[in-house]
Design an enzyme around this catalytic site. Sequence first.
Site, PDB file in Angstrom:
ATOM      1  N   ASP A 190     -26.435  -3.908 -24.512  1.00 33.99           N
ATOM      2  CA  ASP A 190     -25.383  -2.888 -24.543  1.00 33.99           C
ATOM      3  C   ASP A 190     -25.677  -1.924 -25.684  1.00 33.99           C
ATOM      4  OD1 ASP A 190     -22.717  -1.754 -25.546  1.00 33.99           O
ATOM      5  OD2 ASP A 190     -22.119  -2.624 -23.638  1.00 33.99           O
ATOM      6  N   ASN A 198     -21.970  10.099 -26.979  1.00 30.01           N
ATOM      7  CA  ASN A 198     -21.643  11.078 -25.946  1.00 30.01           C
ATOM      8  C   ASN A 198     -20.682  12.135 -26.480  1.00 30.01           C
ATOM      9  OD1 ASN A 198     -23.079  10.651 -23.587  1.00 30.01           O
ATOM     10  ND2 ASN A 198     -21.639   9.162 -22.756  1.00 30.01           N
ATOM     11  N   HIS A 203     -22.486  14.797 -22.848  1.00 32.67           N
ATOM     12  CA  HIS A 203     -22.909  13.865 -21.802  1.00 32.67           C
ATOM     13  C   HIS A 203     -24.346  14.080 -21.325  1.00 32.67           C
ATOM     14  CE1 HIS A 203     -19.164  11.656 -21.217  1.00 32.67           C
ATOM     15  NE2 HIS A 203     -18.517  12.800 -21.439  1.00 32.67           N
ATOM     16  N   ASP A 207     -27.010  11.077 -21.113  1.00 30.20           N
ATOM     17  CA  ASP A 207     -27.815  10.734 -19.940  1.00 30.20           C
ATOM     18  C   ASP A 207     -29.301  10.698 -20.303  1.00 30.20           C
ATOM     19  OD1 ASP A 207     -25.571  10.551 -18.390  1.00 30.20           O
ATOM     20  OD2 ASP A 207     -25.854  12.471 -17.363  1.00 30.20           O
ATOM     21  N   GLU A 233     -23.649   1.946 -20.120  1.00 35.06           N
ATOM     22  CA  GLU A 233     -24.698   1.822 -21.155  1.00 35.06           C
ATOM     23  C   GLU A 233     -25.242   0.404 -21.245  1.00 35.06           C
ATOM     24  OE1 GLU A 233     -20.740   1.375 -23.447  1.00 35.06           O
ATOM     25  OE2 GLU A 233     -21.503   2.341 -21.623  1.00 35.06           O
TER      26      GLU A 233
END
Length: 304
Positions: A190, A198, A203, A207, A233
């Site tokens: 994680d 983010n 965002h 990504d 994630e």
Amino acid sequence: MTAFSPAVDNEHVIDATTFDGVDDGWFRVMFDASTVPIGLADEDGLLRAANAAYCAMVGRSWPQIAGRSSREFTHPDDLDQHAAVEGLMAQARARGDDLRIEKRYVHPDGTVRWGWVSVSAVSGPGGRAWTMAVIHDTTERRLAEDRLLAAAVTDPLTGLLNRRGWLERLTELDAPSSRTDSPLVLAILDLDQFKAYNDSHGHPAGDQLLVEFATAASEVAGTGALFSRWGGEEFALALAGPRASQAHTVLRAMGAVVPDSQTFSAGFAALRATETVIGCFDRADARLYRAKRDGPGQIRGDDN
């Protein structure tokens, strides 16, 4: 049906004297002009006639396949089926049907074409038992199905297996026939504070972080590993064989390639003889929870 004679020159034609009142010339025209692949084999399974569509299907000219068995350009995985055609035809005749099988043809350059083949018994010269194969090319359908299947188990952002694909592979590993003495370790990773990343970078940057990490971590894990995007994630990892005993080291190396100085937390567990892979993964998830509680960049396994 009238008797057939083998072609006597390089034109892949069938020499028939009559065909339902149509003279031999018209029969040859219809045979060669057909867009449906058609091949005729003698009692030894050797090709005596094939139209242009058949030649295109197998990726070879008529002079290259005349007098040869279609076994020579059949996909290796379909050779057992090819060898059993005679018996399969007998079973089909007993049911009052023609034989229909799906098989693959391999071109000289490695290209594979799929086709549904209808195999019928015909009378050759002297009443000998010949066979006629009529092929329906299903390659495009097969490729479309493969693309759909791949999309169903692939994460569109990273290109890794998605949760469904990973679980399917784990189910295969959990099958009794797949169990071996080789150790198996499952892990869940994680990315730490990903929401904050983010929020501060946007965002698109988040990504990009996921994509770059997926690529770099896959290289570290190696070709024998099963690595997937679990969701958001989170990522899942399976290590088998010698690499399983190096799980902690592998995870540390993967942690070193997280882009932009970010970290991940991870939990891992070794599969026990009496548990399922899903049960093992649940234990790895519990260790991830403990790692997250202890702070960013932590890895927790069976021994800590």
